[in-house]
Design a protein around this motif. Structure first.
Motif, PDB file in Angstrom:
ATOM      1  N   HIS A 174       0.817  -1.211   0.000  1.00 23.18           N
ATOM      2  CA  HIS A 174       0.000   0.000   0.000  1.00 23.18           C
ATOM      3  C   HIS A 174       0.860   1.275   0.000  1.00 23.18           C
ATOM      4  O   HIS A 174       0.499   2.288   0.594  1.00 23.18           O
ATOM      5  CB  HIS A 174      -0.939   0.006   1.226  1.00 23.18           C
ATOM      6  N   ILE A 175       1.983   1.201  -0.637  1.00 17.03           N
ATOM      7  CA  ILE A 175       2.832   2.391  -0.775  1.00 17.03           C
ATOM      8  C   ILE A 175       2.278   3.266  -1.898  1.00 17.03           C
ATOM      9  O   ILE A 175       2.082   2.804  -3.028  1.00 17.03           O
ATOM     10  CB  ILE A 175       4.297   1.991  -1.064  1.00 17.03           C
ATOM     11  N   GLU A 176       2.026   4.514  -1.582  1.00 15.31           N
ATOM     12  CA  GLU A 176       1.541   5.481  -2.572  1.00 15.31           C
ATOM     13  C   GLU A 176       2.308   6.798  -2.405  1.00 15.31           C
ATOM     14  O   GLU A 176       2.306   7.385  -1.309  1.00 15.31           O
ATOM     15  CB  GLU A 176       0.035   5.730  -2.397  1.00 15.31           C
ATOM     16  N   ASP A 177       2.949   7.228  -3.470  1.00 15.80           N
ATOM     17  CA  ASP A 177       3.692   8.495  -3.483  1.00 15.80           C
ATOM     18  C   ASP A 177       4.710   8.568  -2.356  1.00 15.80           C
ATOM     19  O   ASP A 177       4.848   9.578  -1.643  1.00 15.80           O
ATOM     20  CB  ASP A 177       2.731   9.698  -3.378  1.00 15.80           C
ATOM     21  N   VAL A 187       2.895   5.510   3.242  1.00 18.09           N
ATOM     22  CA  VAL A 187       1.890   4.499   3.554  1.00 18.09           C
ATOM     23  C   VAL A 187       0.901   5.136   4.508  1.00 18.09           C
ATOM     24  O   VAL A 187       1.270   5.555   5.622  1.00 18.09           O
ATOM     25  CB  VAL A 187       2.517   3.245   4.190  1.00 18.09           C
ATOM     26  N   LEU A 230      -4.160   1.968   7.930  1.00 18.54           N
ATOM     27  CA  LEU A 230      -4.695   1.177   6.815  1.00 18.54           C
ATOM     28  C   LEU A 230      -5.904   0.365   7.271  1.00 18.54           C
ATOM     29  O   LEU A 230      -6.890   0.230   6.533  1.00 18.54           O
ATOM     30  CB  LEU A 230      -3.611   0.245   6.260  1.00 18.54           C
ATOM     31  N   ARG A 271      -9.037   2.369   7.434  1.00 17.49           N
ATOM     32  CA  ARG A 271      -9.622   2.619   6.114  1.00 17.49           C
ATOM     33  C   ARG A 271     -10.223   1.344   5.514  1.00 17.49           C
ATOM     34  O   ARG A 271     -10.762   1.376   4.410  1.00 17.49           O
ATOM     35  CB  ARG A 271      -8.565   3.172   5.168  1.00 17.49           C
TER      36      ARG A 271
END
Length: 671
Positions: free
Chosen positions: A295-298, A301, A322, A325
């Protein structure tokens, strides 16, 4: 008149409504009628009441039907159970009644009343009109258990003994009363003792009175029977439990546990909470890392930069975000885990609810454990003694040749092998095992004596005082004899069967036992010890051998022929090795490599005991036998390692005492 008729019909109608049809429950209570026989017997009624269970019987469902027969008290109940177990109980399809049946004619069966055993009034029936009850193995086992109370009072002692065996294998609470009732009338002392013992064992397991159970437990203090330990161990068995507060009332607590201690690691304690539904599951660090990586984004995490995820606390916060969510399953944090552990209690509880019973069982098991340890030591000593007698038999011939002549005979093991094969050949000719062994012992001595004399005359006599050449020559002879045995007898192991009176073992109790074969080998070793001492101390040959051993030059000057003495001595040592081969072959498979299994131990026995001394050989064999068994007891899973440790110990022993336990003067000592 018309009014009277109306009143009459009304009365009949009311009677019918109140009483119901005659085919209803009233008839069911009396059971189905047998044509021509009137009302059915009580035993038939019991079967009819359990008809649905019997028709679709299985081990899981048939219990009530069997119990109804067993507890009925009817004289015919035992016969019905036995016939049912033997598949001799039939049901008639037309009305569901049960009969015994015997074949009569081509396709007919004679029906027998299950209550009286006489011919039923129904006469005969065709095979297609009957259903044979064929209980499976599980149902037959339940029927057999139900028959035990009847068999306990059977006139035949064999039947009573079989019933006791059945109770020993699968005792039940229902057997306790029957067993108590059968003790007083028992006339056989052995069976009565067995009944009394089983009654006490069943009392421990099933009696509702704690005082009776405690008295039965205390009566077994120090008893080494396996059945006693099997009855007591469940009473002190514990299960691990967790509670949110104080343990429930009535819990028999064995001990309280603290998470993080040796008895209860924190990880195990938390698994108990999760299993009890008192805490959420916790994923492993690897699974959490994989979830974060997915779930790495930009470069972050859950909004947390990767550079900040350099600690467990930060990674836990990211995973919790996480989970909030709904992207990953929820898990407990370190703080939540600790809070859950602090908020609950952990303890071990006994399966037995009565503390007094568990205390008595624990005390009895402690007393048994102390006695068990002592008996295990005795049993280990007997094993070591039997092994020492085998090593002594194998080494006594080598002690003679090596001690008197100084010859390192690497073919000594093959003389043991030759003796074993001699016994095998004799048994092929003489089928009586006792007679064949009595013939094989002197014949093996004669064969190996002759082989030893031939070897000494042809090879050894030319190599005296040249130990290296002697070792190489006898090693070559060893290989040649092994190959010769393979060519004659093949590579398959050959049996040397012991007589029937040597089968089994002498059981002192459930812990200490020794096989009769090993006892026989021990006695044989003592006989050879006595024979050797007689020869060496009471015969001219023994006097000459001792003279040559002490000082061969002085013996020669006194008219003794050292060359002749060496020949006879080598033959005597080889002959004794042959007898040892017969004894060893009784419990070991006879192969061409048989001697190789004992050559190393034989040399160690002679060297450790003291070269050329029979008492030293005896002490050396005892030392090696006890040492090997002791090491195997300490390391039972690795026999190769045990032998390695034993050899290392012997090497150290020789460094301290190079001449062995009993040192001699003369040529054997290197003078």
């Amino acid at each position: 008149m018309r009014l009277f008729s109306v009143l009459f019909f009304c009365l009949v109608a009311v009677t019918v409504v109140v009483s119901g049809p005659i085919t209803g429950p009233a008839l069911a209570q009396s059971g189905p009628a047998v044509p021509g026989q009137g009302q059915p017997s009580p035993i038939q009624n019991i079967l009819q009441e359990n008809r649905s269970l019997i028709e679709k019987s299985s081990r899981r469902t048939i219990g009530p039907a069997i119990a109804a027969l067993r507890d009925s008290g009817l004289p015919a109940a035992r016969n019905v159970l036995e016939k049912w177990q033997d598949k001799a109980l039939y049901q008639r399809k037309s009305d569901g009644l049960f009969f015994f049946a015997e074949k009569a004619g081509e396709d007919g069966y004679r029906l027998i009343d299950i209550a009286t055993g006489a011919d039923a009034d129904a006469g005969t029936a065709n095979r297609q009109d009957l259903d044979q009850l064929k209980p499976n193995s599980g149902v037959r086992a339940l029927i057999g258990a139900a028959l035990v109370p009847y068999q306990l009072t059977d006139p035949d002692p064999a039947v009573r003994s079989g019933a006791l065996d059945a109770i020993s294998r699968n005792g039940e609470a229902a057997h306790l009363g029957a067993l108590r009732g059968a003790i007083e009338s028992e006339t056989d002392p052995d069976l009565k003792a067995r009944k009394e013992r089983l009654e006490r064992l069943l009392t421990i397991a099933y009696d509702p009175d704690p005082a009776a159970r405690i008295a039965a437990i205390e009566s077994f203090a120090g008893d080494l029977g396996v059945d006693v330990r099997a009855a007591l161990n469940p009473l002190v068995a514990t299960t691990r439990a967790v509670t949110t507060g104080a343990p429930p009332e009535g819990e028999n607590i064995a001990r309280r546990l603290i998470p993080g201690s040796d008895a209860l690691p924190e990880a195990e304690a938390y698994r108990l909470l999760v299993a009890a539904g008192l805490a959420p599951p916790r994923i492993s660090a690897a699974d959490r890392r994989n979830a974060l990586a997915a779930h790495i984004e930009d470069g972050a995490v859950a909004g947390i930069p990767l550079d900040d995820l350099n600690s467990d606390a930060a990674r836990e916060r990211a995973y919790a975000a996480l989970a909030a969510r709904g992207l990953v399953p929820p898990t407990a944090t370190t703080e939540e885990v600790q809070a859950a552990l602090d908020g609950h209690g952990f303890y071990d509880r006994y399966a037995e609810p009565d503390p007094a019973v568990t205390a008595a069982a624990g005390a009895a098991l402690d007393a048994i454990a102390a006695k068990l340890g002592l008996n295990q030591a005795v049993n280990l000593s007997l094993d070591a003694l039997s092994l020492a007698s085998i090593y002594f038999l194998a080494a006594i011939g080598l002690a003679i040749t090596f001690g008197v002549m100084g010859v390192i005979n690497m073919a000594h093991g093959e003389f043991i092998m030759m003796g074993a094969y001699t016994g095998y050949v004799v048994q092929q000719i003489v089928p009586n095992y006792t007679v064949s062994i009595l013939i094989a012992l002197p014949l093996a001595f004669a064969v190996t004596f002759a082989a030893g004399v031939a070897m000494e005359r042809l090879v050894i006599r030319w190599l005296y005082n040249r130990p290296l050449e002697t070792l190489l020559a006898t090693f070559g002879i060893s290989i040649a004899l092994q190959q010769l045995a393979r060519n004659i007898f093949g590579t398959q192991a050959r049996p040397l069967t012991s007589p029937g009176w040597l089968d089994g073992a002498l059981h002192l109790n459930d812990v200490v036992s020794i096989s009769y074969i090993r006892i026989a080998i021990f006695v044989l070793a003592l006989l050879f010890l006595a024979l050797f001492l007689f020869i060496m101390r009471r015969t001219r040959l023994g006097l000459e051998v001792r003279a040559v051993t002490q000082n061969p030059r002085m013996a020669a000057s006194m008219g003794i022929d050292p060359d002749r003495i060496n020949m006879l001595t080598f033959g005597l040592g080889s002959g004794i090795a042959g007898v040892a081969g017969v004894a060893i072959g009784l419990y070991a498979k006879v192969t061409s490599e048989l001697g190789q299994d004992y050559i190393v131990q034989s040399f160690m026995t002679v060297v450790v005991g003291g070269v050329g001394n029979i008492w030293g050989t005896l002490l050396g064999a005892s030392m090696i036998g006890f040492l090997q068994k002791g090491i195997e007891w300490l390391n039972p899973s690795n026999t190769l390692a045990a032998q390695t440790y034993m050899i290392l110990f012997i090497i150290l022993f020789i460094q301290i005492r190079p001449r062995g336990i009993v040192a001699l003067r003369g040529r054997a000592a290197g003078d």
